[in-house]
Scaffold this active site. Structure first.
Site, PDB file in Angstrom:
ATOM      1  N   ARG A  73       1.123  -1.523   0.050  1.00  0.00           N
ATOM      2  CA  ARG A  73      -0.403  -0.101   0.136  1.00  0.00           C
ATOM      3  C   ARG A  73       1.120   0.989   0.284  1.00  0.00           C
ATOM      4  O   ARG A  73       0.137   2.543  -0.326  1.00  0.00           O
ATOM      5  CB  ARG A  73      -0.739  -0.183   1.435  1.00  0.00           C
ATOM      6  CG  ARG A  73      -1.715   0.971   1.289  1.00  0.00           C
ATOM      7  CD  ARG A  73      -2.780   0.447   2.317  1.00  0.00           C
ATOM      8  NE  ARG A  73      -2.720   0.038   2.991  1.00  0.00           N
ATOM      9  CZ  ARG A  73      -2.383   0.457   4.742  1.00  0.00           C
ATOM     10  NH1 ARG A  73      -2.416   2.277   4.717  1.00  0.00           N
ATOM     11  NH2 ARG A  73      -2.161   0.019   5.642  1.00  0.00           N
ATOM     12  N   TYR A 123     -15.466  17.860 -16.561  1.00  0.00           N
ATOM     13  CA  TYR A 123     -16.100  16.390 -16.473  1.00  0.00           C
ATOM     14  C   TYR A 123     -17.291  16.278 -15.353  1.00  0.00           C
ATOM     15  O   TYR A 123     -16.915  17.017 -14.089  1.00  0.00           O
ATOM     16  CB  TYR A 123     -14.673  15.719 -16.107  1.00  0.00           C
ATOM     17  CG  TYR A 123     -15.000  14.044 -15.727  1.00  0.00           C
ATOM     18  CD1 TYR A 123     -15.855  12.850 -16.835  1.00  0.00           C
ATOM     19  CD2 TYR A 123     -14.206  13.612 -14.232  1.00  0.00           C
ATOM     20  CE1 TYR A 123     -15.749  12.118 -16.114  1.00  0.00           C
ATOM     21  CE2 TYR A 123     -14.969  12.401 -14.343  1.00  0.00           C
ATOM     22  CZ  TYR A 123     -15.223  11.697 -15.449  1.00  0.00           C
ATOM     23  OH  TYR A 123     -15.624  10.226 -14.543  1.00  0.00           O
ATOM     24  N   ASP A 175      -5.992  19.104 -14.531  1.00  0.00           N
ATOM     25  CA  ASP A 175      -6.833  17.876 -15.811  1.00  0.00           C
ATOM     26  C   ASP A 175      -6.156  18.291 -16.565  1.00  0.00           C
ATOM     27  O   ASP A 175      -6.313  18.448 -17.771  1.00  0.00           O
ATOM     28  CB  ASP A 175      -7.964  17.453 -15.066  1.00  0.00           C
ATOM     29  CG  ASP A 175      -8.517  16.547 -15.319  1.00  0.00           C
ATOM     30  OD1 ASP A 175      -7.711  15.622 -16.900  1.00  0.00           O
ATOM     31  OD2 ASP A 175      -9.811  15.807 -15.469  1.00  0.00           O
ATOM     32  N   LYS A 184      -7.384   5.939 -19.756  1.00  0.00           N
ATOM     33  CA  LYS A 184      -8.131   7.470 -21.233  1.00  0.00           C
ATOM     34  C   LYS A 184      -6.776   7.005 -22.162  1.00  0.00           C
ATOM     35  O   LYS A 184      -6.191   6.149 -22.228  1.00  0.00           O
ATOM     36  CB  LYS A 184      -8.389   8.808 -21.096  1.00  0.00           C
ATOM     37  CG  LYS A 184      -9.257   9.167 -19.651  1.00  0.00           C
ATOM     38  CD  LYS A 184     -10.501   8.031 -20.647  1.00  0.00           C
ATOM     39  CE  LYS A 184     -11.492   8.492 -19.519  1.00  0.00           C
ATOM     40  NZ  LYS A 184     -11.307   9.178 -18.198  1.00  0.00           N
TER      41      LYS A 184
END
Length: 387
Positions: free
Chosen positions: A54, A107, A178, A203
Site C-alpha cells: 500500500r 468532467y 486536469d 484514457k
C-alpha cells in the site's frame, strides 16, 4: 534508463525508452509484474523502504517515474486506483472550510465531487467559465485551489493556463490542471506554472479501454510527500497488473495519439461543412474561439471532437444509434472510436447542450470513420439509406 540519458529525447522516443530495467545479462526488457502484498524487512523501516504494497510497489514505480519525466517533474508521479481517486486526492489539498474555483462545465465527476463536498460543508465552491480569464481571476481572492481542465470535457473550451496560473500565484492559490485530454505529449502544465497535474490514465495513457487508473504529478517534493502519505492512509492504490498494463499502453501513446489526432483534425474540418450540425467543437479548427490560445500552449489539439445538431436532442440520439463503427460508450482515448451524447447522464452539467455528441477518435482508417459519420448523419436527418 536514467533521467540524464532521457532528457534530450523527443517525447515520442521517451515514452518507449523511459524506465526500462538495467541492461544486465539476461535481465528482462520490460519491468516485471510484482505480485506481492508485503516485502521483507528487519528493524525500523528506513525512508524509501517498500515495506508494504500500500506504500509503494515495484510495478507502480516505472510508470510513476516515466509519467513524471514526460510532464517535466523531478518527483515521481503518484498512481491511484482510478482517475476519480486522483481527482479526490487533489481536492484533499483544500483545507476543511476552504474554497475551490472550478469550471461550471467540466468532467461531471469532478464537478459532482466539488458540489458534493460543498453540500457536506467540507468546502465552498465558486463555479466559473474557465475560458473567460477575467471571470476566473475575479473568483481567485480568498480561494485555496483553482481547478483547470483544458481543453474541457466535453465542450472543449481552452483556458489561458499561463495567465490564470500567474494570477493564482498572486493570491497564493494552488493550481491543479486536469491534463487528460492533452496528455504530456501535447501540453505540460507544470512548465506553464501549475502546481499539480491530474490524469485519468484510463484514457490516452493506457489507451486500450482495459485499465482503470489515475495519476497525479506535482512540481514540489513536499507536496508529493503530503499526497503520498494520504494515499497510503486512504488506500486508494492501483493493482500491480493495472500499473503494468498502463505502462505497456504508454509505450505506444505517441503513435496512437499522432494517428488519432490527425484523423480528428480531418474529420472536424469535414464536419464543419455539414448543414445538419449547428456547431463543431475542436481546438484545431480556425473557427474555434480559443484556437490561438490552444496553439500557443499546446503542441497538438488532441483526438476529441464535440458536435451539436440543428435538430436538437432527437437528431443527436438518432445520430448515435445510426453509427456502426463508432461504439456508444462512456470513455475516450482508446484505440477504438467512441461516441456519446453526454447529457444522457443525470449528473452532466446543464451548460452541456442536450444536442451535443462527443466523439473520441481512435486509430481506425480515417475514411472508414468518415463513412460511418455519414451513416450517422443520414440517420440523424431520417433520410433514406440511413443505417
Amino acid at each position: 534508463m536514467s533521467s540524464a540519458d532521457s532528457s534530450s529525447l523527443h517525447p515520442s522516443t521517451a515514452v518507449v525508452a523511459l524506465c526500462r530495467p538495467e541492461r544486465n545479462a539476461d535481465a528482462p526488457l520490460n519491468p516485471p509484474i510484482v505480485l506481492s502484498s508485503t516485502f521483507v524487512g528487519d528493524g525500523a523501516p528506513a525512508p524509501g523502504d517498500r515495506v508494504y504494497a500500500r506504500y509503494t510497489n515495484p510495478s507502480w514505480e516505472p510508470l510513476e517515474e516515466a509519467v513524471a519525466e514526460l510532464e517535466g517533474s523531478h518527483h515521481p508521479a503518484l498512481a491511484y486506483a482510478s482517475g476519480m481517486a486522483a481527482v479526490s486526492a487533489a481536492f484533499s489539498l483544500v483545507p476543511i472550510g476552504g474554497t475551490v474555483v472550478v469550471p461550471a462545465s467540466a468532467y461531471n465527476g469532478t464537478v459532482g465531487l466539488a458540489r458534493t463536498l460543498a453540500e457536506d460543508g467540507a468546502l465552498s465552491v465558486r463555479e466559473v467559465d474557465p475560458a473567460n480569464t477575467e471571470d476566473v481571476i475575479a473568483a481567485l481572492p480568498g480561494a485555496d485551489l483553482l481547478w483547470l481542465e483544458s481543453p474541457t470535457n466535453p465542450l472543449l473550451d481552452v483556458a489561458d493556463v499561463p495567465a490564470l496560473v500567474a494570477a493564482a500565484k498572486q493570491h497564493g492559490v494552488l493550481v491543479v490542471v486536469d491534463n487528460t485530454f492533452s496528455t504530456p505529449l501535447r501540453q505540460r502544465p507544470l512548465e506553464l506554472g501549475a502546481d499539480v497535474v491530474v490524469h485519468s490514465a484510463t484514457k490516452f495513457i493506457a489507451g486500450h479501454s482495459d485499465v482503470l487508473m489515475g495519476l497525479v504529478v506535482v512540481a514540489d517534493g513536499a507536496l508529493r510527500t503530503r499526497l503520498a502519505g494520504r494515499r497510503t492512509l486512504a488506500g486508494s492504490v492501483p493493482g500491480p497488473f493495472e500499473a503494468w498494463l498502463a505502462l505497456r499502453g504508454l509505450r505506444t501513446m505517441a503513435l496512437r495519439l499522432d494517428r488519432a489526432e490527425a484523423s480528428a483534425a480531418e474529420l472536424a474540418a469535414r464536419l464543419e461543412a455539414e448543414s445538419a450540425l449547428s456547431r463543431v467543437r475542436y481546438p484545431g479548427l480556425a473557427s474555434h474561439p480559443h484556437h490561438a490560445r490552444a496553439a500557443a500552449q499546446m503542441s497538438g489539439f488532441g483526438a476529441v471532437i464535440s458536435i451539436e445538431f440543428e435538430g436538437g436532442e432527437d437528431a443527436a440520439v438518432r445520430f448515435v444509434r445510426g453509427l456502426d463503427l463508432f461504439t456508444p460508450a462512456t470513455s475516450l482515448g482508446g484505440v477504438e472510436s467512441l461516441v456519446e451524447r453526454r447529457r444522457r447522464h443525470p449528473g452532466e452539467p446543464e451548460a452541456v447542450p442536450v444536442s451535443l455528441v462527443r466523439l473520441s477518435i481512435g486509430i481506425e482508417h480515417v475514411e472508414d470513420l468518415w463513412a460511418d459519420l455519414q451513416r450517422g448523419l443520414r440517420a440523424a436527418a431520417g433520410t433514406a439509406g440511413a443505417a
